[in-house]
Design a protein around this motif. Structure first.
Motif, mmCIF file in Angstrom:
data_model
loop_
_atom_site.group_PDB
_atom_site.id
_atom_site.type_symbol
_atom_site.label_atom_id
_atom_site.label_comp_id
_atom_site.label_asym_id
_atom_site.label_seq_id
_atom_site.Cartn_x
_atom_site.Cartn_y
_atom_site.Cartn_z
ATOM 1 N N GLN A 148 9.920 -52.040 4.331
ATOM 2 C CA GLN A 148 9.041 -51.017 3.764
ATOM 3 C C GLN A 148 9.653 -49.626 3.869
ATOM 4 O OE1 GLN A 148 5.285 -51.358 5.732
ATOM 5 N NE2 GLN A 148 4.826 -53.410 4.906
ATOM 6 N N LEU A 149 10.236 -49.347 5.039
ATOM 7 C CA LEU A 149 10.861 -48.036 5.215
ATOM 8 C C LEU A 149 12.046 -47.833 4.293
ATOM 9 C CD1 LEU A 149 10.726 -47.686 9.108
ATOM 10 C CD2 LEU A 149 9.312 -46.515 7.428
ATOM 11 N N GLN A 150 12.799 -48.908 4.054
ATOM 12 C CA GLN A 150 13.917 -48.792 3.117
ATOM 13 C C GLN A 150 13.412 -48.486 1.712
ATOM 14 O OE1 GLN A 150 16.157 -52.395 3.493
ATOM 15 N NE2 GLN A 150 17.207 -51.726 5.378
ATOM 16 N N ASP A 151 12.290 -49.128 1.355
ATOM 17 C CA ASP A 151 11.708 -48.804 0.050
ATOM 18 C C ASP A 151 11.272 -47.343 -0.006
ATOM 19 O OD1 ASP A 151 12.119 -51.426 -0.660
ATOM 20 O OD2 ASP A 151 10.090 -52.072 -0.093
ATOM 21 N N GLN A 152 10.642 -46.872 1.113
ATOM 22 C CA GLN A 152 10.243 -45.467 1.154
ATOM 23 C C GLN A 152 11.451 -44.539 1.097
ATOM 24 O OE1 GLN A 152 7.755 -44.797 4.558
ATOM 25 N NE2 GLN A 152 6.182 -46.259 3.884
ATOM 26 N N VAL A 153 12.535 -44.940 1.795
ATOM 27 C CA VAL A 153 13.747 -44.120 1.762
ATOM 28 C C VAL A 153 14.298 -44.020 0.354
ATOM 29 C CG1 VAL A 153 16.170 -44.074 2.484
ATOM 30 C CG2 VAL A 153 14.386 -44.437 4.168
ATOM 31 N N GLU A 154 14.266 -45.129 -0.349
ATOM 32 C CA GLU A 154 14.741 -45.090 -1.730
ATOM 33 C C GLU A 154 13.872 -44.160 -2.579
ATOM 34 O OE1 GLU A 154 14.809 -49.067 -3.086
ATOM 35 O OE2 GLU A 154 16.590 -49.640 -1.917
ATOM 36 N N GLU A 155 12.536 -44.278 -2.383
ATOM 37 C CA GLU A 155 11.651 -43.386 -3.137
ATOM 38 C C GLU A 155 11.879 -41.919 -2.770
ATOM 39 O OE1 GLU A 155 7.749 -44.672 -2.333
ATOM 40 O OE2 GLU A 155 7.924 -46.596 -3.394
ATOM 41 N N LEU A 156 12.021 -41.650 -1.445
ATOM 42 C CA LEU A 156 12.256 -40.279 -1.014
ATOM 43 C C LEU A 156 13.606 -39.758 -1.494
ATOM 44 C CD1 LEU A 156 10.869 -40.375 2.638
ATOM 45 C CD2 LEU A 156 9.852 -39.249 0.673
ATOM 46 N N THR A 157 14.594 -40.642 -1.526
ATOM 47 C CA THR A 157 15.909 -40.215 -2.027
ATOM 48 C C THR A 157 15.817 -39.819 -3.493
ATOM 49 O OG1 THR A 157 16.968 -41.711 -0.453
ATOM 50 C CG2 THR A 157 18.313 -40.924 -2.290
ATOM 51 N N HIS A 158 15.095 -40.632 -4.250
ATOM 52 C CA HIS A 158 14.917 -40.300 -5.662
ATOM 53 C C HIS A 158 14.143 -38.985 -5.812
ATOM 54 C CE1 HIS A 158 14.370 -40.903 -9.949
ATOM 55 N NE2 HIS A 158 13.059 -40.776 -9.797
ATOM 56 N N TRP A 159 13.065 -38.839 -4.997
ATOM 57 C CA TRP A 159 12.287 -37.596 -5.072
ATOM 58 C C TRP A 159 13.116 -36.390 -4.637
ATOM 59 C CZ3 TRP A 159 10.758 -34.240 -1.118
ATOM 60 C CH2 TRP A 159 9.835 -33.271 -1.487
ATOM 61 N N HIS A 160 13.944 -36.588 -3.591
ATOM 62 C CA HIS A 160 14.799 -35.497 -3.118
ATOM 63 C C HIS A 160 15.806 -35.087 -4.189
ATOM 64 C CE1 HIS A 160 17.153 -33.035 -0.402
ATOM 65 N NE2 HIS A 160 18.229 -33.723 -0.720
ATOM 66 N N ALA A 161 16.384 -36.077 -4.853
ATOM 67 C CA ALA A 161 17.336 -35.745 -5.909
ATOM 68 C C ALA A 161 16.652 -34.961 -7.025
ATOM 69 C CB ALA A 161 17.960 -37.029 -6.445
ATOM 70 N N THR A 162 15.443 -35.416 -7.389
ATOM 71 C CA THR A 162 14.706 -34.686 -8.431
ATOM 72 C C THR A 162 14.365 -33.273 -7.979
ATOM 73 O OG1 THR A 162 13.750 -36.812 -9.112
ATOM 74 C CG2 THR A 162 12.705 -34.807 -9.949
ATOM 75 N N THR A 163 13.888 -33.146 -6.724
ATOM 76 C CA THR A 163 13.535 -31.821 -6.193
ATOM 77 C C THR A 163 14.750 -30.919 -6.102
ATOM 78 O OG1 THR A 163 11.794 -32.880 -4.886
ATOM 79 C CG2 THR A 163 12.375 -30.631 -4.307
ATOM 80 N N LYS A 164 15.870 -31.486 -5.670
ATOM 81 C CA LYS A 164 17.098 -30.687 -5.582
ATOM 82 C C LYS A 164 17.530 -30.188 -6.949
ATOM 83 C CE LYS A 164 21.770 -30.789 -3.694
ATOM 84 N NZ LYS A 164 22.806 -31.625 -3.041
ATOM 85 N N GLU A 165 17.387 -31.051 -7.937
ATOM 86 C CA GLU A 165 17.736 -30.616 -9.283
ATOM 87 C C GLU A 165 16.819 -29.480 -9.746
ATOM 88 O OE1 GLU A 165 18.317 -32.634 -13.740
ATOM 89 O OE2 GLU A 165 17.707 -33.837 -12.016
ATOM 90 N N GLN A 166 15.515 -29.631 -9.470
ATOM 91 C CA GLN A 166 14.580 -28.560 -9.810
ATOM 92 C C GLN A 166 14.897 -27.286 -9.039
ATOM 93 O OE1 GLN A 166 10.691 -30.099 -9.041
ATOM 94 N NE2 GLN A 166 10.747 -31.599 -10.717
ATOM 95 N N TYR A 167 15.244 -27.448 -7.733
ATOM 96 C CA TYR A 167 15.589 -26.274 -6.928
ATOM 97 C C TYR A 167 16.818 -25.563 -7.479
ATOM 98 C CZ TYR A 167 17.287 -23.595 -2.946
ATOM 99 O OH TYR A 167 17.761 -22.596 -2.140
ATOM 100 N N ASN A 168 17.829 -26.345 -7.867
ATOM 101 C CA ASN A 168 19.028 -25.726 -8.441
ATOM 102 C C ASN A 168 18.688 -24.986 -9.732
ATOM 103 O OD1 ASN A 168 20.634 -26.722 -6.371
ATOM 104 N ND2 ASN A 168 21.049 -28.629 -7.447
ATOM 105 N N THR A 169 17.798 -25.605 -10.533
ATOM 106 C CA THR A 169 17.391 -24.932 -11.772
ATOM 107 C C THR A 169 16.659 -23.626 -11.466
ATOM 108 O OG1 THR A 169 17.153 -27.111 -12.796
ATOM 109 C CG2 THR A 169 16.132 -25.235 -13.913
#
Length: 609
Positions: free
Chosen positions: A147-168
């Motif tokens: 379950q935590l690995q699934d959450q990590v994958e979701e958080l990684t995806h969310w972090h990548a999206t947030t980082k892209e928004q932050y860079n923008t």
């Protein structure tokens, strides 16, 4: 993903099985020696029984088969055989007793080993039950890990999206910041051009006023010279006519006309009218009184009466105390007439207090600063307040106005000190950007920038000399007429504050080596050093001051105690403990010599008397 989890489970299971096998082998190894010894004992006991039976049978057979001696008689032979059998029986019995005793000892050891083995079996059973529970926990943890690995994958995806928004957003912010900077520069240039235009317009207007006034004066003088004077007119009539006329200038001109028309008058009357006539002419030609020194041609304020301190009073008690600000207080200053007290703190506010009968009455709050207040100062007239702040600027307020009158920008780091010079039209500031700036407050512009080696903590100024205290443990002297530093005095600690005596002959410095130093400005050397047990400089902006009569030196300590040294004897005069509960940041001594103010980190301002 599922294959990875399955492989991870198999690895965990193999690891657990290997651990259990190693534990079983370790526990078996402890009992192998005991089992082997027990088996050997059993083998020895069986061999002893076998040998005993064999020896008894052989001895009996030998005795039975023994041939009769020819020389011995049958009775003797029987006796010998009986004795032999008795000795053999005794030896066998002794051996049997020894073997039985050994067998008993072995049996005791065997019982002990059996009990130990049972205990080991119970421990092994507990370990097995524990292993089963751990296996269940392991399975639960594996599920949680999935379950935590699934959450990590979701958080990684969310972090990548947030980082892209932050860079923008960062790119947009940089673009907007660049646009804002350009707009600020453009506004600054427009303000400069507007100020220059205002200055030029004011200069033209002043010139036009001068020309018009001179033309009007010359015309009036020509008219006055052409008129005749009546001898019968008395000074009383002239004075009555002057009282009836509301315009002072017109009355003076009429007096001049009468003087010119009259062929004779007494000496007293002539001198009086001539004096008044010269006063009117002087008022018309002295345009500096009308224009003032500022751009907007504001009438110059008259300086209020400044009390003269003959002998400063040593404080002995608390006259009043107030919780002045919302956070730490950094600065305190009395007005030139000792009637007002200004405090400034990290809440970006300046509060003005009326000092009435030894009490502090809240008078006004000056707002508009965009950073923590680090220093406050009154102009010589007591009508303006200059403050330094952490927003890289100094700001000027007029007492009675809620909004600031002028903002002095140009520093690139925190402004740590701001002082008026001999007039309210000149000021000086020091900053952590390693510069000291001179300002023309009439134009609101910097007239000179002094580059220093280290960032500045405090500044004071004499007639033509600027003194700055620096973080690199030095005090520097700058002449307004020379571009370079004229003198450097090293001290043993970082300079936190400077205070100059009213006669401008001595300088008091406070430094982080927990000392106060008195510098003779005529000889430019250290004259006295003040130390005391318990005194500790609490911060890089701790302020120390002279008394108005230069008889004492005052400073606050990190433990909340105020220390006063006598300038003549060089000894500690008194301590004032027990009121402040935190480090005292700044102190001020009223110009009248009656009151002392102190502020600390816990938002408290104390008035001593």
């Amino acid at each position: 993903m599922a294959e990875g989890r399955w492989c991870c489970r198999r690895r965990w299971k193999r690891h657990i099985v290997r651990q259990l096998q190693q534990r079983d082998r370790a526990q078996k190894a402890r009992f192998l020696d005991l089992v082997q010894s027990y088996n050997k004992l059993l083998e020895k006991s069986s061999l002893v029984d076998y040998f005993t039976e064999t020896l008894q049978g052989d001895s009996l057979d030998k005795q039975m088969k023994l041939p009769p001696s020819s020389t011995q008689e049958p009775a003797d032979m029987e006796n010998d055989a009986a004795q032999t059998l008795v000795s053999l029986r005794r030896s066998y019995e002794s051996q049997i007793v020894k073997l039985m005793s050994n067998n008993g000892e072995l049996l005791c050891k065997m019982v002990e080993q059996n009990e130990l083995l049972k205990a080991r079996d119970a421990t092994l059973e507990q370990q097995r039950s524990r292993l089963a529970s751990l296996s269940e926990q392991l399975s639960m943890l594996e599920a949680e890990c999935c379950q935590l690995q699934d959450q990590v994958e979701e958080l990684t995806h969310w972090h990548a999206t947030t980082k892209e928004q932050y860079n923008t957003l960062g790119n947009r912010w940089r673009q907007q910041d660049e646009e804002f900077r350009r707009e600020t520069e453009r506004v600054w240039e427009l303000e400069k051009s507007l100020l220059r235009g205002k200055a030029q317009a004011a200069e033209r207007k002043n010139q036009e006023n001068e020309r018009a006034s001179r033309a009007r004066l010359s015309k009036e003088l020509k008219k006055a010279t052409k008129r005749t004077v009546s001898i019968g007119e008395e000074p009383e009539e002239v004075e009555a006519e002057e009282r009836k006329t509301p315009n002072k200038g017109t009355s003076e001109l009429r007096s001049c006309e009468n003087l010119c028309k009259r062929p004779f008058r007494s000496a007293s009357a002539t001198s009086m009218n001539l004096t008044r006539y010269m006063g009117v002419v002087k008022d018309w030609f002295d345009f500096r009184l009308k224009r003032g020194n500022s751009i907007g041609a504001v009438t110059e304020d008259r300086y209020c009466c400044i009390p003269t301190c003959v002998a400063a009073c040593l404080p002995s008690r608390v006259s009043d105390e107030q919780e002045a600000h919302l956070s730490e207080i950094n600065a305190i200053k009395f007005s030139p007439n000792s009637g007002l007290l200004a405090t400034g703190g990290t809440d970006r506010l300046i509060r003005l207090w009326n000092v009435v009968g030894g009490r502090l009455e809240n008078l006004q709050m000056l707002e508009g600063a965009n950073g923590s207040i680090t220093s406050v100062d009154f102009d010589p007239s007591g009508c303006h307040v200059l403050a330094a702040s952490h927003n890289n600027a100094a700001q000027l307020w007029r007492i009675g106005d809620c909004k600031f009158k002028e903002i002095l920008t140009g520093h690139t780091d925190k402004v740590t000190a701001a002082r008026f010079r001999s007039t309210r039209y000149q000021a000086i500031t020091g900053s952590r950007d390693r510069t000291v700036k001179e300002w023309d407050l009439g134009k609101g512009a910097c007239s000179r920038t002094i580059n220093a080696v280290s960032y500045c903590n405090d500044v004071v100024c004499c007639d033509t000399v600027i003194v700055s205290g620096h973080h690199d443990k030095t005090i520097r002297f700058w002449d307004s007429r020379e571009p370079r530093c004229t003198q450097v005095i090293p001290v043993e600690g970082k300079v936190t504050s400077l205070s100059i005596s009213q006669d401008q002959m001595h300088l008091l410095s406070c430094s982080r080596d927990d000392t106060l130093k008195v510098i003779d400005l005529r000889m430019l050397n250290i004259r006295q050093v003040f130390r005391a047990d318990g005194f500790k400089c609490g911060s890089d902006w701790t302020k120390a001051v002279f008394s108005p009569d230069k008889s004492y030196a005052l400073v606050g300590s990190a433990d909340g105690t105020l220390y006063l040294w006598n300038m003549e004897t060089g000894r500690l005069e008194t301590r004032l403990p027990g009121v402040h509960r935190s480090s005292v940041n700044a102190v001020a001594w009223g110009p009248s010599g009656m009151f002392i103010g102190s502020v600390d980190r816990c938002r408290k301002v104390v008035l001593w008397r």
